[in-house]
Design a protein around this motif. Sequence first.
Motif, mmCIF file in Angstrom:
data_model
loop_
_atom_site.group_PDB
_atom_site.id
_atom_site.type_symbol
_atom_site.label_atom_id
_atom_site.label_comp_id
_atom_site.label_asym_id
_atom_site.label_seq_id
_atom_site.Cartn_x
_atom_site.Cartn_y
_atom_site.Cartn_z
ATOM 1 N N TYR A 39 0.591 14.700 -1.120
ATOM 2 C CA TYR A 39 -0.047 13.805 -0.145
ATOM 3 C C TYR A 39 0.967 13.420 0.938
ATOM 4 N N HIS A 65 0.777 14.206 5.027
ATOM 5 C CA HIS A 65 0.599 13.090 5.957
ATOM 6 C C HIS A 65 1.899 12.644 6.615
ATOM 7 N N THR A 123 -6.644 10.949 -3.606
ATOM 8 C CA THR A 123 -5.200 11.059 -3.390
ATOM 9 C C THR A 123 -4.505 11.558 -4.648
ATOM 10 N N THR A 181 0.204 4.149 1.349
ATOM 11 C CA THR A 181 0.231 4.828 2.662
ATOM 12 C C THR A 181 1.138 4.124 3.674
ATOM 13 N N ASP A 182 1.561 2.891 3.364
ATOM 14 C CA ASP A 182 2.441 2.153 4.293
ATOM 15 C C ASP A 182 3.913 2.204 3.886
ATOM 16 N N MET A 210 4.754 11.737 5.410
ATOM 17 C CA MET A 210 5.530 10.672 4.773
ATOM 18 C C MET A 210 6.767 11.286 4.120
ATOM 19 N N LYS A 233 0.830 -1.214 0.000
ATOM 20 C CA LYS A 233 0.000 0.000 0.000
ATOM 21 C C LYS A 233 0.865 1.265 0.000
#
Length: 319
Positions: free
Chosen positions: A137, A141, A193, A115-116, A143, A113
């Motif tokens: 994004y 968040h 996203t 987001t991971d 990242m 994923k």
Amino acid sequence: MTEKALRLGTRRSKLAMAQSGQVAEAVRQVTGRPVELVPITTYGDTSREHLAQIGGTGVFVAALREALARGEVDFAVHSLKDIPTTQPDELVVAAIPVREDPRDVMVGRDVPKFTDLPRGARIGTGSPRRMAQLNAYARAHGMEIETVPIRGNVDTRIGYVRSGELDAVVLAAAGMNRVGRSEEVTDFLSVDTVLPAPGQGALAVECTADNAPLIAALAELDDPLTRAAVTAERSLLAALEAGCSAPVGALADLLGDGQTVKEMRLRGVVGTTDGTKLVQLSTTGPVPETHEAAMALGSELATEMLAQGAAGLMGERAH
């Protein structure tokens, strides 16, 4: 006596041949005539430069259009997102079939994923639009990712992940589906996203404007709702004066109650590739019933985006 085969001009890539093969079969069914694929090498296929450097818009289209003009092929199939927003008078897009999935997808190595992804993950993409939104994004968040510009066909791009050179690559869902590799997708990126490229997932079937019988036959493949949606998206792109290598995303989706389609929502985004600045707006209106109404939906949203500072975010402007 069997009727003469219709000649369909296509790029030589595996993806182009696959999607042209699907259109050829549909044309065979509506015309009853055989269709033969005529593979044509385009400048975009042979150049190893990044798309933004070779001009983006039209580099995959010009050779096919020249073959049409010379009468070497009867019609051509393009990925709609590759076509310049101004249409030459001597050619007509006779059909825009039902659109494939417009989303972008990720093929990841150790982490499926987006987001991971771990800190410092390297993500390959050939698109400034994807870079801008992935980086935006990630910033929002917390990242830390690095977007890496890449070129090449689906095999080449996924090869970077398999070899360990990259942690993930981002591609179009439609392309993965059309070449039968959707099982390799590890994450479908929500359009919240990453908004897709204007016209992503849609095909354009083009022929000369003076071939009325062929235009009528190809029109059987046209999907009016897909045509309205992509016309609005491409009108937004044209009004921003941006080529297909500019970091512009747009998606028109149809809103309804499951039974009837009631409205169309058009979303647009433009941003700097590092994701530090993003202008994202949307508008909702009645489903456009005419080409002019769809064009107006796009140009009105573009005007709002320009008022919010979109022009300064696009780098080179297309002329």
